[in-house]
Design a protein around this motif. Structure first.
Motif, PDB file in Angstrom:
ATOM      1  N   PRO A 233      44.696  31.373   3.557  1.00  0.00           N
ATOM      2  CA  PRO A 233      44.328  32.303   2.477  1.00  0.00           C
ATOM      3  C   PRO A 233      44.321  33.753   2.953  1.00  0.00           C
ATOM      4  O   PRO A 233      44.668  34.652   2.201  1.00  0.00           O
ATOM      5  CB  PRO A 233      42.925  31.833   2.087  1.00  0.00           C
ATOM      6  N   PHE A 234      43.924  33.979   4.208  1.00  0.00           N
ATOM      7  CA  PHE A 234      43.901  35.346   4.736  1.00  0.00           C
ATOM      8  C   PHE A 234      45.294  35.960   4.723  1.00  0.00           C
ATOM      9  O   PHE A 234      45.483  37.093   4.291  1.00  0.00           O
ATOM     10  CB  PHE A 234      43.332  35.368   6.160  1.00  0.00           C
ATOM     11  N   VAL A 235      46.281  35.218   5.213  1.00  0.00           N
ATOM     12  CA  VAL A 235      47.657  35.726   5.245  1.00  0.00           C
ATOM     13  C   VAL A 235      48.167  35.978   3.835  1.00  0.00           C
ATOM     14  O   VAL A 235      48.793  36.996   3.547  1.00  0.00           O
ATOM     15  CB  VAL A 235      48.590  34.753   5.994  1.00  0.00           C
ATOM     16  N   ALA A 236      47.890  35.048   2.925  1.00  0.00           N
ATOM     17  CA  ALA A 236      48.335  35.197   1.539  1.00  0.00           C
ATOM     18  C   ALA A 236      47.759  36.456   0.905  1.00  0.00           C
ATOM     19  O   ALA A 236      48.453  37.177   0.183  1.00  0.00           O
ATOM     20  CB  ALA A 236      47.921  33.973   0.730  1.00  0.00           C
ATOM     21  N   ASP A 237      46.499  36.738   1.186  1.00  0.00           N
ATOM     22  CA  ASP A 237      45.823  37.877   0.570  1.00  0.00           C
ATOM     23  C   ASP A 237      46.141  39.184   1.269  1.00  0.00           C
ATOM     24  O   ASP A 237      46.101  40.253   0.654  1.00  0.00           O
ATOM     25  CB  ASP A 237      44.310  37.641   0.594  1.00  0.00           C
TER      26      ASP A 237
END
Length: 363
Positions: A233-237
């Motif tokens: 989720p961190f990379v996506a955001d």
């Protein structure tokens, strides 16, 4: 000359308030000769510390740094054959541009004729052939950054390291210098490590990107791979804008999963590196530009709460009806002349094709 670089279990720890604190922890990386690799992440994620350890300005608490087949972990910075471009340029204000660029060659005690030849070649590479008799304060910020780059290029380093070199420039100059740095790197086939917190710089300049968070690597991959298939989720955001919908994985067929989001079942691609399990929590990621207004077989019920007119597009902010809404979601749709804006408070369907969504483990 290009060279490969390998980091093996690199860590850098400090004692803070009588406790061990890791600025960088267990970083493993292989950089190919001639590759442009960017360290990307928020402030304090460990990207600059990693770069400084590679340069020799800091020593790893654990691990090895290999330049080609040579272990350089404990070798002084001035003996590593690397070039470092600093954020603040670090030019000598009392020296003319020629002398700034020639400084390292004079330290090496090269001949005057060879110094003149190499300095002129380096200034030509960065488009500053006519600036050699000027002083740094007579140049613009972009020109000073070019001088800093020429000062490194003139030494023919095996590896070039850049620590947020464009952060002091205005938006237009930054865009121009991105292109120039990438052009020079490709023409000379240089191996380059570049630190930034600017995702656009990373996406447009890099062969690969290493995304860091809290001292660790979140994901390494090409810009397109990170954007289309984020592993966390961190990379996506952090890479671009992303809508993160929470749901439960119902079933899996081929490479697609069926997920229940607030009572609606939609299909999306299963994440390659971090897929959810059937019956478990799932995180559905859809980019704003991949959402469309209108009913289809793959849609969520949403309520518009705000709208931003951007000329060629409209950015609609919305919430999922009866869903978990930790923050407003975004949907960016083309604006066609003659059409009107949808009113706030409208309830409608936001659809996407299955290949435009990615499912990650949401546990």
């Amino acid at each position: 000359m290009s060279v490969s670089l390998t980091l093996k279990n690199i860590s850098r720890s400090y004692i803070k308030d009588n406790e061990k604190f890791f600025a960088v922890q267990n970083v493993n990386l292989e950089v190919k000769p001639g590759e442009f690799l960017t360290f990307l992440g928020p402030s304090g994620c460990g990207k600059t510390t990693t770069l400084r350890m590679i340069a020799g300005f800091e020593t790893p608490t654990e691990g090895q740094i290999l330049l080609g087949d040579k272990d350089v972990t404990k070798i002084p910075a001035n003996e590593r054959g690397m070039g470092f471009v600093f954020q603040n340029y670090a030019l000598f204000p009392h020296m003319k541009i020629f002398d700034n660029v020639a400084y390292g060659l004079r330290i090496r005690k090269e001949s005057s004729d060879l110094i003149t030849q190499k300095v002129k070649e380096a200034l030509a590479m960065v488009g500053l052939e006519k600036a050699e008799h000027r002083y740094p304060n007579q140049l613009s910020g972009g020109e000073q950054q070019r001088v800093a780059l020429a000062r490194v290029l003139v030494l023919r380093p095996q590896l070039i390291l850049m620590d947020e070199p464009l952060s002091n420039l205005d938006a237009k100059l930054r865009l121009h210098m991105r292109t120039e740095i990438r052009r020079i790197q490709q023409e000379l086939k240089l191996t380059c490590l570049y630190v930034t917190h600017d995702q656009k710089e990373a996406l447009t300049m890099s062969d690969r990107i290493m995304v860091m968070n809290k001292g660790k690597i979140e994901q390494i991959g090409t810009p397109m791979h990170l954007y289309d298939d984020p592993a966390t989720p961190f990379v996506a955001d952090f890479i671009g804008q992303a809508n993160l919908f929470y749901g439960t994985l119902v079933s899996v067929e081929d490479k697609y999963g069926l997920v229940d989001v607030a009572g609606r079942r939609v299909k999306a691609r299963m994440g390659v590196l971090n897929p959810p399990r059937i019956g478990g929590k799932a995180l559905l990621i859809v980019r704003p530009e991949n959402l469309n207004i209108g009913t289809s077989e793959n849609c969520l019920a949403v309520k518009l709460i705000n709208r931003l007119f951007e000329g060629d597009r409209i950015d609609y902010q919305f919430e999922v009806v009866n869903g978990i809404n930790p923050k407003p979601y975004s949907m960016s749709v083309p604006f066609l002349p003659g059409t009107s804006l949808l009113p706030e408070g409208s309830t409608l369907d936001a659809s996407f094709v299955p290949d435009a969504g990615v499912l990650l483990n949401g546990e």
